[in-house]
Design an enzyme around this catalytic site. Structure first.
Site, PDB file in Angstrom:
ATOM      1  N   LYS A  22       0.844  -1.212   0.000  1.00 20.53           N
ATOM      2  CA  LYS A  22       0.000   0.000   0.000  1.00 20.53           C
ATOM      3  C   LYS A  22       0.871   1.251   0.000  1.00 20.53           C
ATOM      4  CE  LYS A  22      -1.686   1.527   4.104  1.00 20.53           C
ATOM      5  NZ  LYS A  22      -1.299   2.913   4.432  1.00 20.53           N
ATOM      6  N   ASN A  23       1.881   1.267   0.874  1.00 18.39           N
ATOM      7  CA  ASN A  23       2.652   2.497   1.035  1.00 18.39           C
ATOM      8  C   ASN A  23       3.624   2.759  -0.115  1.00 18.39           C
ATOM      9  OD1 ASN A  23       1.196   2.947   3.307  1.00 18.39           O
ATOM     10  ND2 ASN A  23       2.821   2.415   4.761  1.00 18.39           N
ATOM     11  N   CYS A 116      -5.618  12.403  12.522  1.00 21.06           N
ATOM     12  CA  CYS A 116      -6.053  11.072  12.128  1.00 21.06           C
ATOM     13  C   CYS A 116      -5.956  10.159  13.317  1.00 21.06           C
ATOM     14  CB  CYS A 116      -5.200  10.553  10.990  1.00 21.06           C
ATOM     15  SG  CYS A 116      -3.584  10.088  11.539  1.00 21.06           S
ATOM     16  N   ARG A 121      -1.065  14.881  12.406  1.00 22.94           N
ATOM     17  CA  ARG A 121       0.078  14.555  11.523  1.00 22.94           C
ATOM     18  C   ARG A 121       0.486  15.824  10.812  1.00 22.94           C
ATOM     19  NH1 ARG A 121      -1.379   8.606   9.323  1.00 22.94           N
ATOM     20  NH2 ARG A 121       0.621   8.600   8.257  1.00 22.94           N
ATOM     21  N   ASP A 308       4.804   0.456  12.039  1.00 21.50           N
ATOM     22  CA  ASP A 308       3.595  -0.188  11.515  1.00 21.50           C
ATOM     23  C   ASP A 308       3.463  -1.640  11.970  1.00 21.50           C
ATOM     24  OD1 ASP A 308       3.043   2.171  10.229  1.00 21.50           O
ATOM     25  OD2 ASP A 308       3.803   1.521   8.290  1.00 21.50           O
ATOM     26  N   ARG A 400      -8.398  -0.636   4.698  1.00 20.65           N
ATOM     27  CA  ARG A 400      -7.533   0.368   4.094  1.00 20.65           C
ATOM     28  C   ARG A 400      -6.165  -0.222   3.725  1.00 20.65           C
ATOM     29  NH1 ARG A 400      -6.127   4.109   7.989  1.00 20.65           N
ATOM     30  NH2 ARG A 400      -4.646   4.610   6.369  1.00 20.65           N
TER      31      ARG A 400
HETATM   32  N1  EPU Z   1       6.096  14.637  11.023  1.00 17.23           N
HETATM   33  C1  EPU Z   1       6.185  15.977  11.388  1.00 17.23           C
HETATM   34  N2  EPU Z   1       6.156  16.911  10.386  1.00 17.23           N
HETATM   35  C2  EPU Z   1       6.082  16.588   9.076  1.00 17.23           C
HETATM   36  C3  EPU Z   1       6.009  15.229   8.716  1.00 17.23           C
HETATM   37  C4  EPU Z   1       6.031  14.265   9.716  1.00 17.23           C
HETATM   38  O1  EPU Z   1       6.241  16.305  12.559  1.00 17.23           O
HETATM   39  O2  EPU Z   1       6.078  17.501   8.223  1.00 17.23           O
HETATM   40  C5  EPU Z   1       6.115  13.603  12.085  1.00 17.23           C
HETATM   41  C6  EPU Z   1       4.800  12.817  12.125  1.00 17.23           C
HETATM   42  O3  EPU Z   1       3.815  13.488  12.862  1.00 17.23           O
HETATM   43  C7  EPU Z   1       5.227  11.524  12.765  1.00 17.23           C
HETATM   44  C8  EPU Z   1       6.636  11.329  12.229  1.00 17.23           C
HETATM   45  O4  EPU Z   1       7.081  12.618  11.782  1.00 17.23           O
HETATM   46  O5  EPU Z   1       5.250  11.653  14.147  1.00 17.23           O
HETATM   47  C9  EPU Z   1       6.755  10.323  11.096  1.00 17.23           C
HETATM   48  O6  EPU Z   1       5.933  10.715  10.024  1.00 17.23           O
HETATM   49  P1  EPU Z   1       6.242  10.341   8.510  1.00 17.23           P
HETATM   50  O7  EPU Z   1       6.086  11.589   7.706  1.00 17.23           O
HETATM   51  O8  EPU Z   1       7.513   9.595   8.409  1.00 17.23           O
HETATM   52  O9  EPU Z   1       5.037   9.342   8.209  1.00 17.23           O
HETATM   53  P2  EPU Z   1       3.954   9.423   7.067  1.00 17.23           P
HETATM   54  O10 EPU Z   1       4.587   9.737   5.774  1.00 17.23           O
HETATM   55  O11 EPU Z   1       2.809  10.249   7.516  1.00 17.23           O
HETATM   56  C10 EPU Z   1       4.234   6.914   6.402  1.00 17.23           C
HETATM   57  C11 EPU Z   1       3.329   5.717   6.250  1.00 17.23           C
HETATM   58  C12 EPU Z   1       2.851   5.283   7.626  1.00 17.23           C
HETATM   59  C13 EPU Z   1       4.074   4.916   8.455  1.00 17.23           C
HETATM   60  C14 EPU Z   1       5.050   6.116   8.525  1.00 17.23           C
HETATM   61  C15 EPU Z   1       6.344   5.801   9.255  1.00 17.23           C
HETATM   62  C16 EPU Z   1       2.315   5.975   4.089  1.00 17.23           C
HETATM   63  C17 EPU Z   1       1.102   6.240   3.280  1.00 17.23           C
HETATM   64  N3  EPU Z   1       2.204   6.076   5.412  1.00 17.23           N
HETATM   65  O12 EPU Z   1       3.462   7.920   7.030  1.00 17.23           O
HETATM   66  O13 EPU Z   1       2.066   4.117   7.418  1.00 17.23           O
HETATM   67  O14 EPU Z   1       3.683   4.572   9.752  1.00 17.23           O
HETATM   68  O15 EPU Z   1       5.374   6.548   7.193  1.00 17.23           O
HETATM   69  O16 EPU Z   1       6.995   4.728   8.662  1.00 17.23           O
HETATM   70  O17 EPU Z   1       3.355   5.646   3.542  1.00 17.23           O
HETATM   71  C18 EPU Z   1       0.369   2.554   7.895  1.00 17.23           C
HETATM   72  O18 EPU Z   1       0.625   2.013   6.820  1.00 17.23           O
HETATM   73  O19 EPU Z   1      -0.353   2.026   8.792  1.00 17.23           O
HETATM   74  C19 EPU Z   1       0.958   3.868   8.187  1.00 17.23           C
HETATM   75  C20 EPU Z   1       0.497   4.663   9.129  1.00 17.23           C
END
Ligand code: EPU
Length: 419
Positions: A22-23, A116, A121, A308, A400
């Protein structure tokens, strides 16, 4: 609202073919916007989040079709640069369309995906990086209006304070057609980032050191379409391995991604089950009660233990012999599944980032509600090892990220029904 009804206590045994990630699918679908032509994406999972991504593509003028596990995207024409609030809200990761839209048209209007299930986030790192690339970003009453000053973003040197997966993806998506060179320092190293880069390079992008923490991108005027196979889903692999280990069963996972799942396997091995791997296959056998994990399980950016997989492993070892300790370092609200596990008899104490799981003799069935995607999967695992019946509601969260979970569990001999 649909629910799962599970009668626990059976050993799961059998072979499963792993679904596509998915990711990886979501950013790659967003990336197809940049291609000014046709892309064929193979091994795309049938998931509600993937359907949401295809609705966004269609809304901006692409023609996106889903058949079996293939997604075709024709992005010859992109006529709309605004993604509606409703579409943005359908899927939290819709924010990655921002970089792709900017890369394709030099402008876009999106809305903040909001809080969320995992807590707020923020997207501050995404916005700061895009601003550095010459994009003017304004908040217009909840909408984020973005415009590259000269119609095209420009390359920049970006140092991320934290290796955010989404921010790294947005920067890459914007940089591959930007004017000049972009360097990302402290980029996320999750395997899905490498998959995105591989796809983009197949479309003609110039990306170096992909998969490492420093990524160098030279913007091209235009990319072209390609055919690409999405990588297998390492978190779905971790889920079914945890599930089968917890029921003291046996599993052969085919179409698996071995190096990518290694950080999880090395921890699961500590529970005493035997695991061995050969090309694209993972074999697991778990004959007796699992042991607690002796080392503290700290979630960290890749190649650390994946956040995850925290909930599903916790469910699997909540009836293990001994005490395991988790430390969640990525998200603030990622222990919401623990109340449901406690309702099923688990002994878990959460104190801030830390969760102490004292293995109990047995879990028992209960009525619980899925709190989020991986938390919901953890409840299915607990229900399958519990004595008696469980009902899990709000399984839309599970849909999802898991393609037809009830079919996979039934195939392994589990007693599960969707109602
Ligand atoms: N964060 C910030 N500011 C930002 C971006 C992120 O503070 O501008 C913080 C977030 O709040 C969080 C941390 O940094 O505490 C990590 O966030 P990240 O941006 O790495 O995660 P994401 O891109 O929102 C993706 C996956 C998640 C997975 C995380 C970490 C997708 C669609 N989602 O989320 O997947 O947990 O990376 O590996 O790729 C899931 O599949 O269940 C899922 C939640």
């Amino acid at each position: 609202m649909q629910k799962f009804i599970i009668n626990g206590g059976r050993r799961l045994r059998g072979e499963l073919d792993l679904q596509g990630s998915k990711n990886s699918s979501l950013p790659i679908m967003a990336a197809s916007l940049l291609c000014c032509g046709e892309c064929m994406l193979r091994n795309c999972p049938n998931l509600t989040d993937v359907y949401a991504a295809s609705r966004i593509l269609n809304c901006v003028g692409c023609r996106c079709n889903f058949f079996d596990n293939n997604v075709s995207v024709d992005s010859s024409v992109v006529e709309e640069t605004t993604v509606s609030e409703d579409l943005m809200r359908e899927m939290r990761s819709s924010i990655i369309f921002m970089g792709a839209m900017l890369g394709r048209t030099g402008e876009c209007t999106v809305s903040i995906p909001g809080g969320c299930e995992l807590g707020p986030r923020p997207i501050d790192m995404h916005l700061a990086a895009l601003r550095k690339m010459g994009v003017d970003i304004r908040d217009n009453g909840g909408s984020i209006v973005c415009k590259a000053s000269s119609g095209r973003a420009k390359g920049a040197k970006i140092n991320l304070a934290f290796p955010s997966v989404g921010a790294t993806e947005n920067i890459i998506l914007c940089a591959v057609t930007a004017d000049g060179e972009t360097v990302i320092n402290n980029a996320a190293r999750e395997p899905e980032i490498r998959d995105l880069c591989d796809f983009l390079m197949n479309c003609g992008a110039d990306i170096r050191n992909d998969g490492e923490s420093r990524i160098i991108i030279n913007g091209k005027q235009q990319l072209h379409g390609c055919e690409y196979t999405i990588m297998p889903d390492r978190i779905v692999a971790a889920t079914y391995l945890s599930m089968v280990a917890a029921t003291r069963g046996e599993l052969i996972l085919t179409n698996a991604c071995i190096p990518e799942i290694e950080p999880f396997l090395s921890v699961l091995e500590q529970t005493g089950c035997s695991i061995y791997t050969s090309e694209k296959k993972i074999y697991l056998r778990s004959g007796s009660r699992l042991r607690a994990v002796r080392d503290r399980i700290r979630t960290m950016p890749h190649p650390g233990f994946p956040t995850d997989a925290q909930a599903v492993l916790m469910a699997a070892i909540s009836a293990a012999d001994g005490t395991s300790v988790f430390e969640e370092n990525i998200f603030d609200c990622r222990y919401r599944h623990t109340d449901a596990l406690i309702k099923m008899g688990a002994d878990i104490q959460v104190l801030g980032k830390v969760a102490v799981v004292k293995g109990v003799e047995k879990l028992h069935g209960a009525k619980v509600e899925a709190t989020d995607l991986r938390g919901g999967a953890a409840m299915v695992i607990a229900a399958l090892c519990a004595e008696g019946n469980s009902e899990i509601t709000k399984i839309c969260h599970i849909d999802r990220g898991y393609e037809n979970m009830e079919k996979a569990v039934s195939l392994l001999g589990g007693d599960i029904r969707r109602n």
